[in-house]
Design a protein around this motif. Sequence first.
Motif, mmCIF file in Angstrom:
data_model
loop_
_atom_site.group_PDB
_atom_site.id
_atom_site.type_symbol
_atom_site.label_atom_id
_atom_site.label_comp_id
_atom_site.label_asym_id
_atom_site.label_seq_id
_atom_site.Cartn_x
_atom_site.Cartn_y
_atom_site.Cartn_z
ATOM 1 N N PHE A 1 0.794 5.309 5.762
ATOM 2 C CA PHE A 1 1.455 5.330 7.185
ATOM 3 C C PHE A 1 2.520 6.054 7.251
ATOM 4 N N TRP B 1 4.019 -1.127 4.021
ATOM 5 C CA TRP B 1 3.017 -1.483 4.512
ATOM 6 C C TRP B 1 1.922 -2.314 3.557
ATOM 7 N N ARG C 1 0.752 -1.245 -0.118
ATOM 8 C CA ARG C 1 0.002 0.181 -0.191
ATOM 9 C C ARG C 1 0.980 1.191 0.110
ATOM 10 N N ASP C 2 1.979 1.149 0.878
ATOM 11 C CA ASP C 2 2.724 2.375 0.936
ATOM 12 C C ASP C 2 3.988 1.853 1.417
ATOM 13 N N GLY D 1 0.646 -6.795 7.030
ATOM 14 C CA GLY D 1 1.813 -6.270 7.901
ATOM 15 C C GLY D 1 2.671 -5.136 7.409
ATOM 16 N N VAL D 2 3.804 -4.811 8.043
ATOM 17 C CA VAL D 2 4.978 -4.017 7.784
ATOM 18 C C VAL D 2 6.122 -4.856 7.576
ATOM 19 N N ASN E 1 6.180 7.090 10.026
ATOM 20 C CA ASN E 1 6.910 6.920 11.240
ATOM 21 C C ASN E 1 7.407 8.130 12.109
ATOM 22 N N PHE F 1 -0.898 4.343 11.535
ATOM 23 C CA PHE F 1 -1.407 3.805 10.367
ATOM 24 C C PHE F 1 -2.818 4.642 10.185
ATOM 25 N N PHE G 1 5.308 3.859 14.447
ATOM 26 C CA PHE G 1 4.360 3.597 13.174
ATOM 27 C C PHE G 1 2.887 4.313 13.391
ATOM 28 N N LYS H 1 9.793 -9.119 8.848
ATOM 29 C CA LYS H 1 8.549 -8.441 9.142
ATOM 30 C C LYS H 1 8.418 -8.157 10.386
#
Length: 369
Positions: free
Chosen positions: A150, A122, A110-111, A126-127, A152, A159, A157, A139
């Motif tokens: 998302f 992301w 996603r990002d 998960g990340v 940091n 979201f 983090f 992970k």
Amino acid sequence: MKNRFLFIIFLVIINVSCSQKEQKTGNLKRILLQKTKDIQPISSFISDVDYIELSYPANINPGKIELVKLLNKEFIVKQKYAGTTSILRFSSDGEFINKIGNEREVQSPRDIIIYNDDYAVWGETGVYVFSKNGEFQQKILNISKSGNRFFNSENNFYFFNELGKPGYLSEYSASGKAGKVFHPVQKEFENAGYSIVEEITQNYFHLFSPLIDTVYSFSNKKLTPQYIIEGDVHPTYIELLKKVGDKSETEKNRYINNNQHWIVTDYLENSDYIFIVYRLGSYPFNLIIRKSDWQTSYIKEFVNDIDGGVWEAPSYLSDDNKLYIPLASYQISGHKMLNKKRHGFDEQMEKAQENDNPVLMVCTIEESN
């Protein structure tokens, strides 16, 4: 005497309440979405146009570009081809460097953000951390939440869930421990598919979602409203959704389609400007806001009078006030040169006919604008 004392207390309470309300809303700026018939040449706010060809390797097919970012002065491109989303890394000159991960390592990315000296991505579940050369490291978070962006901040983090569960914004530590959930809006709706997180200055972020008529800032673990988005004459998308209530999905879609409303399709912001593309039905409009004095310009349509080329909705606004517009080769080769006095785009059209590489159109915003 007792009544007089109570009356004084009442006045004090009223005054305190009013002053608190003013402190809460007095600094909020208003963004009004409205119709315009104005057609402007891009030279009215753009000083220069350049093009960066993204040179794809033979084993990767160019797809539809969904996201463009400048991270460490390199281009990160998220694209979708044949139903598969991939993240690619290019130099500032457009030379291909490497692919970041693959669909086996991270599903539906996603990002992507910088995390320490690596990248954090992301995905659906998960990340994941990848090295700069695209190799999977680990992970670090198991998370299945709604949202598309998302960031940091201070080793946590965050979201951007918009109005999905668990709330507007959810916090997780680097070790995966769930933290605070921010609930500035109580309503819950499905994800709109488009949202944006802009880092205006270091550790100071602005968050926008078309599901919410407020742009919030986030800094020092505090969420603060910054801008209110309002529709002129017609309601905004979220105002219309609130009226739908508990209607069925079919009734809801019918109601939305039968009632004109404003919806923001692109929101870009840096420390100097806000650039918005919004629609009333199928009719797009553009809004440029210079933040120093909140000068607003409404434009129905742009005409590229600099080189006679294409103009599309920008995807990225850099810190140095450059708008980046991804263009597929067919958009370039199929363009009709309407401005006979400008021929600079001819070179781009010839290149597009020779290969399928997409191009980033780079538009420098005029300093005096």
